[in-house]
Scaffold this motif. Structure first.
Motif, PDB file in Angstrom:
ATOM      1  N   LEU A   3       0.731  -1.262   0.000  1.00  0.00           N
ATOM      2  CA  LEU A   3       0.000   0.000   0.000  1.00  0.00           C
ATOM      3  C   LEU A   3       0.764   1.320   0.000  1.00  0.00           C
ATOM      4  O   LEU A   3       1.897   1.405   0.418  1.00  0.00           O
ATOM      5  N   LEU A   4       0.106   2.315  -0.468  1.00  0.00           N
ATOM      6  CA  LEU A   4       0.415   3.720  -0.197  1.00  0.00           C
ATOM      7  C   LEU A   4       1.813   4.196  -0.562  1.00  0.00           C
ATOM      8  O   LEU A   4       2.654   4.407   0.292  1.00  0.00           O
ATOM      9  N   GLN A 137      13.002  -9.933   4.363  1.00  0.00           N
ATOM     10  CA  GLN A 137      12.950  -8.468   4.237  1.00  0.00           C
ATOM     11  C   GLN A 137      13.021  -7.810   5.605  1.00  0.00           C
ATOM     12  O   GLN A 137      13.688  -6.798   5.803  1.00  0.00           O
ATOM     13  N   ILE A 138      12.296  -8.415   6.518  1.00  0.00           N
ATOM     14  CA  ILE A 138      12.253  -7.838   7.856  1.00  0.00           C
ATOM     15  C   ILE A 138      13.598  -7.970   8.560  1.00  0.00           C
ATOM     16  O   ILE A 138      14.072  -7.042   9.219  1.00  0.00           O
ATOM     17  N   VAL A 139      14.205  -9.111   8.407  1.00  0.00           N
ATOM     18  CA  VAL A 139      15.520  -9.304   9.019  1.00  0.00           C
ATOM     19  C   VAL A 139      16.511  -8.259   8.514  1.00  0.00           C
ATOM     20  O   VAL A 139      17.230  -7.624   9.295  1.00  0.00           O
ATOM     21  N   GLN A 140      16.490  -8.053   7.209  1.00  0.00           N
ATOM     22  CA  GLN A 140      17.425  -7.072   6.643  1.00  0.00           C
ATOM     23  C   GLN A 140      17.140  -5.672   7.164  1.00  0.00           C
ATOM     24  O   GLN A 140      18.046  -4.919   7.502  1.00  0.00           O
TER      25      GLN A 140
ATOM     26  N   GLU B 134      17.988   1.338   0.916  1.00  0.00           N
ATOM     27  CA  GLU B 134      17.870   0.799   2.275  1.00  0.00           C
ATOM     28  C   GLU B 134      16.617   1.340   2.959  1.00  0.00           C
ATOM     29  O   GLU B 134      15.904   0.615   3.658  1.00  0.00           O
ATOM     30  N   GLU B 135      16.354   2.602   2.722  1.00  0.00           N
ATOM     31  CA  GLU B 135      15.143   3.182   3.299  1.00  0.00           C
ATOM     32  C   GLU B 135      13.903   2.464   2.786  1.00  0.00           C
ATOM     33  O   GLU B 135      12.957   2.211   3.536  1.00  0.00           O
ATOM     34  N   MET B 136      13.934   2.168   1.518  1.00  0.00           N
ATOM     35  CA  MET B 136      12.782   1.473   0.937  1.00  0.00           C
ATOM     36  C   MET B 136      12.604   0.088   1.557  1.00  0.00           C
ATOM     37  O   MET B 136      11.494  -0.347   1.831  1.00  0.00           O
ATOM     38  N   GLN B 137      13.715  -0.567   1.810  1.00  0.00           N
ATOM     39  CA  GLN B 137      13.645  -1.866   2.483  1.00  0.00           C
ATOM     40  C   GLN B 137      12.948  -1.735   3.833  1.00  0.00           C
ATOM     41  O   GLN B 137      12.138  -2.570   4.230  1.00  0.00           O
ATOM     42  N   ILE B 138      13.287  -0.677   4.509  1.00  0.00           N
ATOM     43  CA  ILE B 138      12.725  -0.477   5.835  1.00  0.00           C
ATOM     44  C   ILE B 138      11.235  -0.160   5.751  1.00  0.00           C
ATOM     45  O   ILE B 138      10.428  -0.676   6.521  1.00  0.00           O
ATOM     46  N   VAL B 139      10.886   0.665   4.798  1.00  0.00           N
ATOM     47  CA  VAL B 139       9.470   0.989   4.618  1.00  0.00           C
ATOM     48  C   VAL B 139       8.657  -0.283   4.369  1.00  0.00           C
ATOM     49  O   VAL B 139       7.614  -0.510   4.982  1.00  0.00           O
ATOM     50  N   GLN B 140       9.182  -1.111   3.491  1.00  0.00           N
ATOM     51  CA  GLN B 140       8.450  -2.345   3.185  1.00  0.00           C
ATOM     52  C   GLN B 140       8.336  -3.237   4.411  1.00  0.00           C
ATOM     53  O   GLN B 140       7.287  -3.822   4.677  1.00  0.00           O
ATOM     54  N   ALA B 141       9.425  -3.313   5.159  1.00  0.00           N
ATOM     55  CA  ALA B 141       9.401  -4.158   6.355  1.00  0.00           C
ATOM     56  C   ALA B 141       8.413  -3.625   7.377  1.00  0.00           C
ATOM     57  O   ALA B 141       7.670  -4.382   8.007  1.00  0.00           O
ATOM     58  N   MET B 142       8.381  -2.309   7.554  1.00  0.00           N
ATOM     59  CA  MET B 142       7.455  -1.717   8.523  1.00  0.00           C
ATOM     60  C   MET B 142       6.010  -2.008   8.111  1.00  0.00           C
ATOM     61  O   MET B 142       5.161  -2.285   8.953  1.00  0.00           O
TER      62      MET B 142
END
Lengths: 160, 160
Positions: A3-4, A137-140, B134-142
């Motif tokens: 999303l979003l 993905q979360i681990v990274q 890396e920021e995008m990875q974090i966004v996806q994980a969140m």
DNA sequence: TATTGTTATACTCTATAACTATA
DNA sequence: TATAGTTATAGAGTATAACAATA
């Protein structure tokens, strides 16, 4: 749901907001584990102290206070409670008798392990809803966050 | 629970552990923002109440307590403080006079915005050390974490 | 009787300031 | 004098139990 890409105006969902909201959300779950601080329960601050001492046995009160990020007097009282519950040992250092030397008792190790396991079980249950790719993905992402947030702080960092 | 196929004995770094440790780490930073709860400062629980009321104006005490995850009596006292500080309005509902109706004052909106901005600034500063990827990875994980942890709970969820 | 809140009581967590003991 | 902790005091956050008011 992927999303979003673009935030709505009224609620700016930049990355920092997303991180904050997510942390608050998960924190609520972690905290709800340890309601009331009953016999087998550890509050989050207690948990943090025991976790630090597991890796840094022999620390002084100041060192623990610095790590956990509370005032010395706060830590003194916190440790009082842990000593009373016989989860932590507190002895006067031989070389500098102003200093105290803190460590875990067997009960302390055990309580920490139990508390940790209970929380991890609930987290694991939620994470089980994700695919292996999503988990990765979360681990990274967690590793990246550890990197940028841990920076200064020494101590109980888990990634070593 | 499918973990523990082969954790290291002393420090099992499975995914749940990583998430827990990371959340605790970031939480510490968020909390340190609001030390003491001084005039302009909001504690995390206060922050959560105001955040919920911003989106759910007119809620009852029970609804807020449920959302924040504390006992009704705890929320009663918490709201007491916010009413005293004139950040929240508390009126008796006309249709059911047992019920109270809660809402934000202008000062409440303002305090929330200020507190939020301060915390976000610090988070943003840390995140700035990351590359866009890396920021995008974090966004996806969140987003993934929000998905699996939000599940049941209604309320102030940010992703809408 | 059931529901919604408040109050009474008792912890923990937290801070600042004053103090003690040691260096 | 400076440092390491403790104690005194105060206030927020939390819970359970008892209570009041309303439905």
């Amino acid at each position: 749901m992927k999303l979003l890409d673009k935030p709505t105006d009224s609620h700016p969902h930049d990355n920092a907001t997303l991180v904050m909201d997510t942390v608050l959300l998960i924190m609520r779950m972690i905290r709800s584990e340890n309601r009331g601080n009953r016999p087998a329960g550890l509050s989050v601050p207690q948990f943090r102290v025991l976790t630090f001492l597991r890796r840094n046995s022999g620390s002084s009160l100041s060192q623990v206070a610095d790590h956990v990020g509370v005032a010395l007097s706060s830590m003194s009282k916190l440790v009082d409670g842990l000593v009373t519950r016989e989860l932590v040992t507190r002895t006067t250092a031989a070389d500098d008798r102003r200093r105290v030397t803190l460590g875990l008792t067997e009960a302390g190790r055990s309580a920490l392990a139990t508390s940790r396991a209970a929380t991890l079980a609930r987290l694991t249950e939620r994470l089980a809803h994700l695919s292996p790719e999503e988990e990765m993905q979360i681990v990274q992402a967690m590793e990246l966050l550890q990197m940028v947030f841990r920076s200064d702080e020494p101590g109980d960092s888990p990634l070593r």
